[in-house]
Each structure stands twice: as C-alpha cells, then as structure tokens.
Design a protein around this motif. Structure first.
Motif, PDB file in Angstrom:
ATOM      1  N   ALA A 436      35.427  41.563  48.701  1.00  0.00           N
ATOM      2  CA  ALA A 436      36.333  40.271  48.111  1.00  0.00           C
ATOM      3  C   ALA A 436      35.536  39.006  47.867  1.00  0.00           C
ATOM      4  N   ASN A 437      35.363  38.670  48.518  1.00  0.00           N
ATOM      5  CA  ASN A 437      34.210  37.525  48.000  1.00  0.00           C
ATOM      6  C   ASN A 437      33.753  37.669  47.028  1.00  0.00           C
ATOM      7  N   GLU A 438      32.420  38.655  46.492  1.00  0.00           N
ATOM      8  CA  GLU A 438      31.911  39.082  45.606  1.00  0.00           C
ATOM      9  C   GLU A 438      32.937  39.365  44.265  1.00  0.00           C
ATOM     10  N   PHE A 439      33.769  39.538  44.266  1.00  0.00           N
ATOM     11  CA  PHE A 439      34.740  40.045  42.838  1.00  0.00           C
ATOM     12  C   PHE A 439      35.377  38.607  42.804  1.00  0.00           C
ATOM     13  N   ALA A 440      35.625  37.718  44.041  1.00  0.00           N
ATOM     14  CA  ALA A 440      36.167  36.592  43.631  1.00  0.00           C
ATOM     15  C   ALA A 440      35.059  35.709  43.187  1.00  0.00           C
ATOM     16  N   ALA A 441      34.689  35.458  42.681  1.00  0.00           N
ATOM     17  CA  ALA A 441      33.114  34.845  42.043  1.00  0.00           C
ATOM     18  C   ALA A 441      32.475  34.799  40.872  1.00  0.00           C
ATOM     19  N   ARG A 442      32.996  36.297  40.876  1.00  0.00           N
ATOM     20  CA  ARG A 442      32.647  37.479  39.608  1.00  0.00           C
ATOM     21  C   ARG A 442      34.316  37.157  38.287  1.00  0.00           C
ATOM     22  N   GLU A 447      42.299  35.608  41.935  1.00  0.00           N
ATOM     23  CA  GLU A 447      42.727  34.694  43.227  1.00  0.00           C
ATOM     24  C   GLU A 447      44.940  34.588  42.750  1.00  0.00           C
ATOM     25  N   ASP A 448      45.197  34.578  40.991  1.00  0.00           N
ATOM     26  CA  ASP A 448      46.299  35.315  40.500  1.00  0.00           C
ATOM     27  C   ASP A 448      46.476  36.627  41.106  1.00  0.00           C
ATOM     28  N   THR A 470      37.852  45.308  48.733  1.00  0.00           N
ATOM     29  CA  THR A 470      37.413  44.668  48.334  1.00  0.00           C
ATOM     30  C   THR A 470      38.503  43.361  47.195  1.00  0.00           C
ATOM     31  N   LEU A 471      39.738  43.739  48.059  1.00  0.00           N
ATOM     32  CA  LEU A 471      41.075  42.563  47.368  1.00  0.00           C
ATOM     33  C   LEU A 471      40.971  41.575  48.005  1.00  0.00           C
ATOM     34  N   GLY A 472      40.880  41.734  49.453  1.00  0.00           N
ATOM     35  CA  GLY A 472      40.571  41.064  50.442  1.00  0.00           C
ATOM     36  C   GLY A 472      42.312  41.311  51.102  1.00  0.00           C
ATOM     37  N   VAL A 473      42.985  41.903  51.718  1.00  0.00           N
ATOM     38  CA  VAL A 473      44.145  41.283  51.972  1.00  0.00           C
ATOM     39  C   VAL A 473      44.130  41.690  53.247  1.00  0.00           C
TER      40      VAL A 473
END
Length: 473
Positions: A436-442, A447-448, A470-473
C-alpha cells in the motif's frame, strides 16, 4: 506436436530447417513439476459440494465455502443483503495477481451477460458485467457499431476488464475503462448506485478501476464507434531498429505494438489501421493457431540445449516473413491463447518506454535468465481514472511472461526493480510485489480511492487478504 497448428509466417519461429527435427524429440520436456490432482472440494454451508477455484494459468487458487451465480441483478442484491461473510467476484480468471482468492463467498456474474439499449444515434450501449469481450464486438457489429478499442485477449469478462484497466494499444486510445460513460454498482448493503462523470463523479472515477473492492459492478454504458475494418501488418526487424523507431511507428499507425525476443537480435512489429471494406482483398484469411505455440516448442528445445538459446532464437526469427491480414475490428483485435503463461506488466511514462525495454533485454542477457517468451510492449493514452496505470500520463506498457509450468519468480524478481527505476506502475491484474505504501507513492488519488471504498463497504466485505495488503486496510 501437430505442426499444421503452428501459425504461419510471423509466429512460426521454428520453420528453419533442422529445428523441427530437434524439437520432435523435445516435446516432452514441458515441466519438471509433478502434476497435481485437483481436490474434490468441500461440503458447503448449504450441504452441497463446493468446488475449488483456479485461475487460467493455475498460479492462483482457493477453496471457497460457497459459490454464487445469480440469475439477475435482483437476485444478486438479495444475496448481498443476506450474506454474513466476505464476497469476492470472479470473471474469467485471467488475472495473475491475488485479486480473487477467498475461503468464503466466490461470486460469478456469468449469467449477467448481454448488451442492451444499443443506440446508433448516441453511439452508446449498455453491457452487463458478465459479458465476455468477444461477445461485445459481435453484438455491436449487428448495429453497425464497433468498440473504440479492445485488448488482444478477448475471453475476459467485461466487469473484470474494467476493474483492472485492461487495455489494447494506441497512442490516442485509452483503456477499456475510458470507454465507459455510466456505471451501476452494488454496495455492501445491497443497494444500487449509478454514477457518471456528472453524477457521483468521485465514485465514477474510482469505480472504473475498482479492483472489486468498492462493490459489484453489474452494468456499464460504453461509447462506441461506427463499425470499421482493420488491416494488421506484422514484420520482423532488428532489435535496435525496433527500439529506435518505436515513437515513429507509434505516430504512424492507429495501433502499434512490439514483441521483443529475449536473447535475440530481433523484434516483431505489429501495426493496425482502419481500412475501407472495398479495399479488403477477397482472398479468405488463412487459419492461425496460438501465437505462442512455436515459442513453447522452442523453449522445450532449449531445455535440452541451453547453450544454443541465442542461436536458435535468431535462426528462427531471421526467416520470418511479413504478414498482412484484414477483418472486422473485433476479429482482428482478439487473439487465440491456447498456451498458458504467467505475466508481469508495468507501465512506464511513454517517453522512457524504449529505454526501459532495452535495459530489461540487456538484463536478461547479462544474467542469462532462461526465458524465450516474447516481451510485449505497447503505447496507451493517459486518462483520469484514479487507479489506472495511465493516470494523467501517456504510458508504455511492458508485459513479461513465462510459460505457466516454468519458474517465473526469479525472472520477474530480476526485472521488477528496472520498472521501479523508470517510475513504473503495475497492472493490477498481473504479478507484482508492491504494498500500500508503494502504491500511495505512485498514485495521487490513492487515499481518495480508499475513502470511497470505506463509504461503499465500511466493513470490508468485498476484500480479501491480497486487497488488504495492497490497499493498506
């Protein structure tokens, strides 16, 4: 091996004299893995046997405790309202990532299929989520309409293709999700919400690449084009020429893609362009089989003689002749896939695509990675879909494969950092290792997307372990 089924010309890399004779004694070397007997399933909550599930390639599988195949949207909503456990939707099983596996409810929309409200005036049509892509083109053609673009594998379910931003190729053409103008989606409470660019816009921009995490998309309205024919032309060129001319050929054709040959000095170019029906030759097209059957056979040969890998690849490629074929749009887009594989795909910014591809090919050669499966590379137009790999930038998608019974993990582990170096974003339905952190950076709107997911499914009933990671839930 029946050599009559090996595709002609551009696909038959074993036509060179002598290789076929060597291959004849090597066709049994397909795998060193033992064949597994599928389990018989379990007795589900209703006392009936529930069969296990596996995806197309076999790298993902699970044992759900119940399966749903609702007859219509109303039955689906009733089932969601009465459910007391998590639900994961499945299409045709063409995703290689862990999007589907669950030990709880597995939902198929296979009976929610078909096309409705076809409108030649507005050039729109409603497509049920369980409809296979191959069925859409045929149905639209009867109304003198065609899809704007399509992927080269047409066996996917429409809903699953939208959920993962499935795409074809074309500098000025986006993913299947960009063809959508309106969506119907069922939330965790069993209520239907409609959304479009002008109605529930945030949900619309999230749901066009929804991962099955927001709810169940039941139907979508798509924009179309007037029915058109395509001319496909393919030819072999040197690897250096292909990389140097990539942008030129991209700009010259409606569609252009490349197939680079690992350990080889060659690259296959394929262009597609619209053509008038009157300009199509009357000679019927020649039969064609799976594009990768020859590579499957070549890989088996190399198992016996790995030191000949580069020579065999170049020997076969050097004899491939140009090939041209014509047809209705949906006939040319779709390709047969009899040979199973596993796949990693990343999209990098279009301007650095050829450079990234060159580094991947160089790495395969330097590390002597045992792969001959062609690497597919395509240009795709940017979009505004929040989790699309093409969000706010034109992309160059690079797809790396290996046969389903070959070890892909070391291969993918060696090249995935190259994609990261070029700011790559993975295809959600293909193999990757990001969290999730790596997806958030891309993704600026990551977050929306999570906010919309929370609103649609506050208890996480549409999640599985892969999505939680992958979503950090």
């Amino acid at each position: 091996m029946n050599f009559d089924r090996i595709p002609m010309s551009r696909r038959n890399l074993l036509k060179t004299a002598g290789i076929g004779l060597l291959a004849g004694g090597a066709t049994t070397a397909c795998s060193n893995q033992e064949k597994k007997t599928a389990p018989a399933g379990i007795i589900g909550k209703d006392g009936k046997r529930v069969l296990p599930w596996s995806n197309w390639s076999g790298n993902q599988n699970c044992q759900p405790n119940e399966r749903w195949v609702p007859k219509n949207e109303e039955q689906l909503l009733d089932a969601i309202r009465g459910a007391n456990q998590n639900i994961r939707a499945v299409g045709s099983g063409h995703s290689f990532s862990g999007l589907v596996p669950t030990d709880q409810t597995l939902l198929s929309l296979a009976r929610l299929r078909g096309i409705e409200n076809v409108n030649p005036e507005t050039m729109e049509a409603d497509v049920w989520a369980g409809t296979r892509l191959s069925q859409i083109g045929k149905k639209l053609w009867k109304h003198d309409m065609s899809m704007l673009n399509m992927s080269d594998i047409d066996t996917q379910a429409f809903g699953g293709a939208l959920a993962t931003s499935t795409h074809g190729t074309g500098k000025d053409l986006g993913t299947l999700s960009t063809q959508v103008t309106q969506l119907r989606i069922a939330d965790a409470a069993g209520n239907i919400t409609e959304c479009s660019a002008n109605n529930n816009a945030d949900l619309f921009n999230a749901a066009r690449n929804n991962l099955g995490a927001l709810g169940i998309v039941t139907k979508a309205r798509i924009k179309t084009d007037k029915a058109y024919y395509l001319k496909e032309h393919s030819w072999m060129m040197s690897k250096d020429e292909g990389l140097e001319r990539a942008e030129e050929l991209r700009d010259k054709h409606r569609h252009y893609e490349m197939y680079a040959l690992p350990h080889g000095d060659y690259m296959l170019g394929i262009s597609l362009d619209k053509v008038e029906e009157k300009d199509i030759p009357t000679e019927p097209p020649k039969a064609s089989g799976d594009a990768y059957e020859a590579f499957r056979l070549l890989s088996n040969v190399i198992d016996y003689a790995p030191f000949l890998r580069a020579w065999l690849v170049n020997m076969g490629a050097s004899g491939v002749e140009p090939e041209t074929r014509y047809g209705k749009s949906w006939e040319i887009y779709g390709n047969l896939r009899d040979i199973r594989f596993n796949e990693m795909e990343y999209t990098v910014p279009a301007e650095v695509g050829p450079q990234c591809l060159r580094e991947i090919l160089d790495t395969i050669e330097k590390q002597n990675i045992p792969v001959v499966f062609p690497i597919e590379a395509r240009y795709i137009k940017g979009d505004d879909v929040w989790l699309s790999p093409f969000y706010q930038r034109d992309g160059f998608a690079i797809s790396c494969h290996n046969f389903h019974d070959k070890d892909y993990k070391k291969y993918f582990a060696a090249i995935e950092p190259i994609f990261w170096k070029y700011d790559g974003r993975p295809h959600w339905g293909k193999i990757h290792s990001l969290d999730a952190n790596e997806f958030a950076a891309r993704y600026d709107r990551f977050e929306d997307f999570k906010r919309i997911r929370q609103e649609m499914d506050p208890d996480g009933r549409f999640l599985n372990d892969h999505l939680r990671y992958t979503l950090g839930v």
